[in-house]
Design an enzyme around this catalytic site. Structure first.
Site, PDB file in Angstrom:
ATOM      1  N   LYS A  51       0.805  -1.175  -0.094  1.00 56.01           N
ATOM      2  CA  LYS A  51      -0.190   0.076   0.044  1.00 56.01           C
ATOM      3  C   LYS A  51       0.900   1.280   0.029  1.00 56.01           C
ATOM      4  O   LYS A  51       1.606   1.446   0.996  1.00 56.01           O
ATOM      5  CB  LYS A  51      -0.874  -0.137   1.060  1.00 56.01           C
ATOM      6  CG  LYS A  51      -2.126  -0.924   1.126  1.00 56.01           C
ATOM      7  CD  LYS A  51      -2.996  -0.710   2.222  1.00 56.01           C
ATOM      8  CE  LYS A  51      -4.241  -1.992   2.213  1.00 56.01           C
ATOM      9  NZ  LYS A  51      -5.009  -1.614   3.213  1.00 56.01           N
ATOM     10  N   ASP A  79     -13.788   1.447   9.781  1.00 57.54           N
ATOM     11  CA  ASP A  79     -13.927   0.608   8.524  1.00 57.54           C
ATOM     12  C   ASP A  79     -13.806  -0.844   8.535  1.00 57.54           C
ATOM     13  O   ASP A  79     -13.111  -1.464   7.855  1.00 57.54           O
ATOM     14  CB  ASP A  79     -13.048   1.392   7.287  1.00 57.54           C
ATOM     15  CG  ASP A  79     -13.371   0.654   5.992  1.00 57.54           C
ATOM     16  OD1 ASP A  79     -14.492   0.586   5.847  1.00 57.54           O
ATOM     17  OD2 ASP A  79     -12.371   0.274   5.411  1.00 57.54           O
TER      18      ASP A  79
END
Length: 566
Positions: free
Chosen positions: A261, A434
């Site tokens: 990422k 999330d």
């Protein structure tokens, strides 16, 4: 006359079609033709010279990428579903193809300290120099009896792999014959086969997974694997399908793989107050910090993650076989190398990822075992948010929602509800809203831990504590005794969660990972968790809130930390 015009029109259409096909073929063959004429790739890594040599990138032949572990952002399963990660499996002999892909890079000197412009608050942060002066609080924590509890005896049903039959690593069977074992000749068995001790660290990590933990508390393989993530030579790069933001699959020379990422925001940038949680950027430093926090909490449910400074030209563009990714590279007006890839959101030239000039930070999360070897089950989080700008989830409007959850399998028995509460506390300390799904290994059924994947939306706000994340705890008022005792321990001044995190994170190559306000926010949030628990105990009674999971550890005195009843 009409027939003549019709024939001319058909001829014109045919000519346009032939020209289009010819141009498409030329575009595909151009890199190969230039390679023959230019004698290989002569890519310069000086951004100002890149445009002249861009076409000389030698394009590799198409290859078949194995379907890899799914760090899915948007799985569509529910609490009663089987794994929905649909994988086209090849012949039986190809099932272990994922265990043969690539190895060690010679020590790559990091340049991650080159960005001197970041502003941090170093006054109270732990540094490598003052660790020696003050002693290691982290070592003292791991020496505490709470961090030395033994597991129940493991049977074949309690381990993910039987090393002798389920999993073998044979580098000679792979396409790449340049594999070098990490051990010596003496590590080979008398039959000439590799022993488990000589397997690469990523495979030894997989072998160590069992019903109770992703890795053991003091397993030296984990630290060795973290070093591999930042030192192994990258031999292949591909975009990960699915998800809202760009993620890359990196393959190393020792056949291990990691999810990359890239850095999208600086550490000082807070999520704007008007941003919805589902539209926020994922942070690479949040993935790194989440792994360290999970280990300090002694959950050990996050796969190992390390930070790495990657050369976008040599380690991504020059080795990728993903044409879609390769075609998104460009040189920015600031003369930096950039790319944007393909994804649902934030994959455009306006949201491109740019190096300085071609160096970019990112997190590398070690892959879990291939799904063809160890299937995982995807579960919908009962306290999942609505992911809608106006609608609320049921748990947000029904104060008795937990009673309904407690009557629904697998939350009506076993330890699954307690695992959800652990995850809730973990997310609250990070500020992560999330958490829509979680996963478990199918082999262990419902009696096993849950895996904490996708933590990139944590550590977005240090000035705000999102108390709604704690709703599962406040509604259910349930917690393991071991978790309660560790939370109390981490709140004590002689340990202190923020100091432990600082000491742990300073070992990462991209240190500092978190700015001081985020560290202080964790201490503040930990005190809030303990206050919610105190309210639960006052309302429900200690024995109805705290479930004793330390019955086999009565030789250790934990009573001095027991909560007081009001």
């Amino acid at each position: 006359m009409k027939m003549i015009l019709f024939r001319k029109f058909r001829v014109l259409i045919l000519m346009v079609f032939l020209v289009a096909c010819s141009m498409h073929i030329m575009i595909d063959l151009l890199p190969k033709l230039e390679r023959r004429s230019g004698g290989g790739c002569s890519c310069s890594h000086t951004p100002s010279e890149e445009p002249q040599n861009w076409g000389k990138q030698s394009w590799p032949n198409k290859h078949t990428l194995r379907i890899l572990q799914d760090f899915s952002n948007e799985p569509s399963s529910n609490v009663s579903s089987h794994s929905l990660e649909k994988i086209p499996l090849g012949p039986a002999g190809e099932k272990t193809e994922g265990y043969r892909r690539l190895e060690l890079q010679g020590d790559q000197k990091r340049q991650n300290q080159g960005d001197k412009k970041r502003h941090f608050i170093p006054d109270t942060a732990v540094t490598k120099n003052n660790l020696a002066l003050r002693g290691s609080r982290l070592s003292a924590l791991y020496e505490h009896p709470l961090y030395k509890r033994a597991l129940p005896p493991l049977t074949d049903e309690d381990t993910l792999f039987n090393v002798n039959t389920d999993i073998r690593f044979d580098p000679k069977a792979a396409d790449n014959q340049e594999w070098h074992g990490e051990g010596t000749v003496e590590e080979f068995s008398p039959t000439g086969e590799l022993t488990a001790e000589s397997y690469p660290n990523w495979l030894r990590f997989h072998i160590g997974i069992n019903r109770y933990e992703l890795y053991s508390r003091h397993n030296p393989v984990i630290d060795a694997l973290l070093k591999d993530l930042v030192s192994q030579r990258i031999t292949s790069v591909a975009m990960k399908s699915g998800g809202t933001q760009l993620k890359l699959i990196l393959t190393f020379q020792n056949y291990g793989q990691a999810l990359f990422k890239p850095m999208k925001q600086t550490r000082e940038q807070e999520t704007p107050p008007d941003f919805f949680y589902f539209s926020d950027f994922e942070r690479h430093n949040a993935e790194i910090a989440a792994f360290h926090l999970d280990r300090i909490l002694d959950f050990r449910r996050v796969p190992p993650v390390a930070g790495r400074l990657v050369n976008m030209t040599k380690e991504i563009r020059d080795v990728t076989r993903d044409k879609k990714l390769w075609r998104t590279f460009f040189i920015s007006p600031a003369n930096n190398v950039c790319f944007y890839g393909e994804c649902s959101y934030y994959c455009s030239t306006e949201h491109a990822l740019c190096g300085k000039p071609d160096q970019i930070e990112g997190s590398l999360a070690a892959f879990l075992p291939d799904l063809a070897l160890a299937k995982r089950k995807t579960w919908r989080n009962p306290w999942r948010r609505s992911y809608h700008k106006r609608k609320k989830a049921e748990w947000e409007v029904d104060p008795d929602y937990c009673e309904e959850v407690k009557q629904t399998p697998p939350y009506d028995s076993g330890t699954r509800l307690l695992d959800i509460i652990d995850m809730t506390i973990f997310d609250f300390l990070m500020g992560n809203m999330d958490r829509h799904h979680y996963e478990t290994f199918e082999k262990f059924g419902n009696d096993t831990f849950i895996i904490h994947l996708d933590n990139g939306r944590g550590f977005g706000k240090h000035s705000h504590d999102e108390t709604s994340i704690l709703v599962p705890l406040s509604q259910c008022c349930r917690l393991r005794l071991s978790t309660h005792l560790r939370l109390q321990l981490l709140a004590k001044e002689e340990y202190q969660l923020s100091t432990l995190m600082s000491e742990s994170l300073v070992r990462d190559r991209l240190s500092p990972i978190l700015i001081q306000p985020h560290l202080e926010a964790m201490d503040r949030r930990l005190r809030q968790v303990l206050r919610v628990l105190a309210d639960c105990i006052e309302k429900e009674g200690y024995s109805n809130v705290v479930e004793d999971d330390l019955q086999g550890d009565r030789g250790t005195d934990h009573t001095y930390m027991a909560p007081r009843r009001r």
